[in-house]
Enzyme design. Structure first.
Site, mmCIF file in Angstrom:
data_model
loop_
_atom_site.group_PDB
_atom_site.id
_atom_site.type_symbol
_atom_site.label_atom_id
_atom_site.label_comp_id
_atom_site.label_asym_id
_atom_site.label_seq_id
_atom_site.Cartn_x
_atom_site.Cartn_y
_atom_site.Cartn_z
ATOM 1 C CG HIS A 10 -39.764 26.337 29.153
ATOM 2 N ND1 HIS A 10 -39.531 27.448 28.479
ATOM 3 C CD2 HIS A 10 -39.088 26.240 30.167
ATOM 4 C CE1 HIS A 10 -38.332 27.897 28.909
ATOM 5 N NE2 HIS A 10 -38.149 27.081 30.145
ATOM 6 C CG HIS A 12 -34.745 23.691 31.375
ATOM 7 N ND1 HIS A 12 -33.821 24.257 30.763
ATOM 8 C CD2 HIS A 12 -35.827 24.641 31.670
ATOM 9 C CE1 HIS A 12 -34.253 25.401 30.233
ATOM 10 N NE2 HIS A 12 -35.140 25.694 31.077
ATOM 11 C CG ASP A 14 -30.244 20.587 33.228
ATOM 12 O OD1 ASP A 14 -31.383 21.167 32.906
ATOM 13 O OD2 ASP A 14 -29.235 21.385 33.127
ATOM 14 N N GLY A 165 -30.191 30.250 30.859
ATOM 15 C CA GLY A 165 -29.342 30.985 31.540
ATOM 16 C C GLY A 165 -29.813 32.488 32.041
ATOM 17 C CG HIS A 192 -35.045 30.767 28.758
ATOM 18 N ND1 HIS A 192 -34.925 29.594 28.077
ATOM 19 C CD2 HIS A 192 -35.443 30.186 30.051
ATOM 20 C CE1 HIS A 192 -35.097 28.505 28.644
ATOM 21 N NE2 HIS A 192 -35.420 28.758 29.857
ATOM 22 C CD GLU A 195 -36.725 32.399 34.076
ATOM 23 O OE1 GLU A 195 -37.113 31.774 34.910
ATOM 24 O OE2 GLU A 195 -36.087 32.360 33.272
ATOM 25 C CG ASP A 282 -38.713 26.501 34.304
ATOM 26 O OD1 ASP A 282 -37.908 26.185 33.351
ATOM 27 O OD2 ASP A 282 -38.182 27.545 34.885
#
Length: 351
Positions: A10, A12, A14, A165, A192, A195, A282
């Site tokens: 996991h 990301h 960006d 998101g 996701h 969280e 993350d």
């Protein structure tokens, strides 16, 4: 800890840019950053004071804003592999949302192509194996198109589909046609959940066919804790535990969005109770973290030893969306020798 082999499920893209690269790309794209000096960018982007997922996500407008062309995406993907390699990551699943990178004229397919090329360049230099997971944001209507894109771009290394998101108010079930399309096409699904929207979001993800849960730490809310350990599990926690649903835990990110002190994170309790815990990064930029830091947080604040680190690394590899032959080779050739040298108890891939 830095030298121990790691498997990341996991991360990301960006959320993991280098600050100096971000600064250079912003200059090239004419994108105005919140601070001008590159040596101050890392501090600004570190969202340790966010204390909410929504605030944490605001910083992404800048990282996405500077990656609107193929060269930029290729560069950050390539550098991401270098950065992971420096922390002894042997396999990584990188995720990103292609539709967020089309404002400069790229198509979603071209965005995937650029990231795939960058990851391949990094792999050629470092030997780090990788796969791609395509994300759609829960608050948008691109999920079905993204699922179909994931199926079409499997030759580029795409193995999975994810919903990312804000969780609150945007249940996964609203994207069920996309999830079903992905699964029908042989694309693996991780969602996701747990969280920021509690146990109901985990139940929602499971009901939609999620094979793994991104974060999932709020499953602790469905457990009774006594003397610092899980004494009893509720219905959803029991399902996660008994099915062995992998939890893609990202300790530092959770500390940032929750405002928890490190010792309050439930990862240790979940691990000791038998939940399929994995350790992940993350967003390395927003959480000012690294794969090594995630290991250190588990060791220094959650009581993990080298056997525990070996166990979560194996669990991560078992949960990975790559094929079994690759898993066995990575385990036997690149992971086991290093853990054995540290005195860990590890077994062969096939017992």
């Amino acid at each position: 800890m830095r030298h121990l082999p790691k498997v990341i499920l996991h991360e990301h893209l960006d959320g993991s840019l280098r600050p100096r690269t971000l600064h250079r790309l912003a200059e090239k794209a004419g994108h105005r950053l919140p601070v001008e000096r590159p040596d101050q960018l890392g501090d600004w982007f570190h969202q340790s004071g966010a204390h909410s997922l929504e605030r944490y996500l605001q910083a992404f407008s800048h990282t996405v804003g500077v990656t609107q062309d193929a060269d930029a995406l290729r560069r950050v993907a390539s550098e991401a592999v270098d950065d992971l390699s420096s922390h002894s990551v042997v396999y990584a699943e990188i995720r990103f949302a292609p539709h967020l990178h089309t404002n400069g004229g790229m198509s979603p397919t071209q965005a995937v192509q650029a990231v795939s090329e960058g990851l391949s360049e990094g792999e050629a230099r470092t030997g780090v194996s990788w796969s791609l997971i395509l994300c759609s944001l829960r608050q948008t209507s691109t999920s079905l198109e993204t699922a179909r894109l994931a199926a079409r771009t499997s030759p580029l290394g795409v193995v999975g589909f994810d919903l990312a998101g804000p969780e609150a108010g945007y249940p996964a079930v609203e994207h069920l046609p996309a999830i079903e399309a992905a699964l029908d096409a042989g694309v693996r699904v991780t969602l996701h959940a747990g969280e920021a929207a509690g146990v109901p979001s985990i139940a929602d993800a499971l009901s939609c066919g999620a094979e793994r849960i991104g974060h999932g730490v709020e499953v602790i809310e469905d457990c009774r804790v006594a003397a610092g350990e899980i004494a009893e599990t509720g219905p959803i926690a029991t399902e996660v535990l008994e099915r062995g649903v992998p939890l893609e835990v990202c300790i530092k990110s959770n500390l940032d969005t929750k405002g928890w002190p490190p010792e309050r994170h439930p990862v240790g309790m979940l691990h000791r109770a038998g939940f399929t815990v994995t350790l992940n990064t993350d967003n390395r930029l927003m959480s000012s973290t690294s794969p090594t830091n995630e290991f250190l947080l588990a060791v220094n604040h959650q009581g993990f030893g080298v056997d525990d680190l070996a166990r979560v690394t194996r669990r991560a590899l078992e949960a990975a969306f790559c094929d079994e032959r690759q898993k066995a080779e990575l385990w036997e050739r690149r992971i086991v020798p290093a853990y054995l040298a540290e005195g860990a108890r590890v077994s062969s891939w096939t017992r």
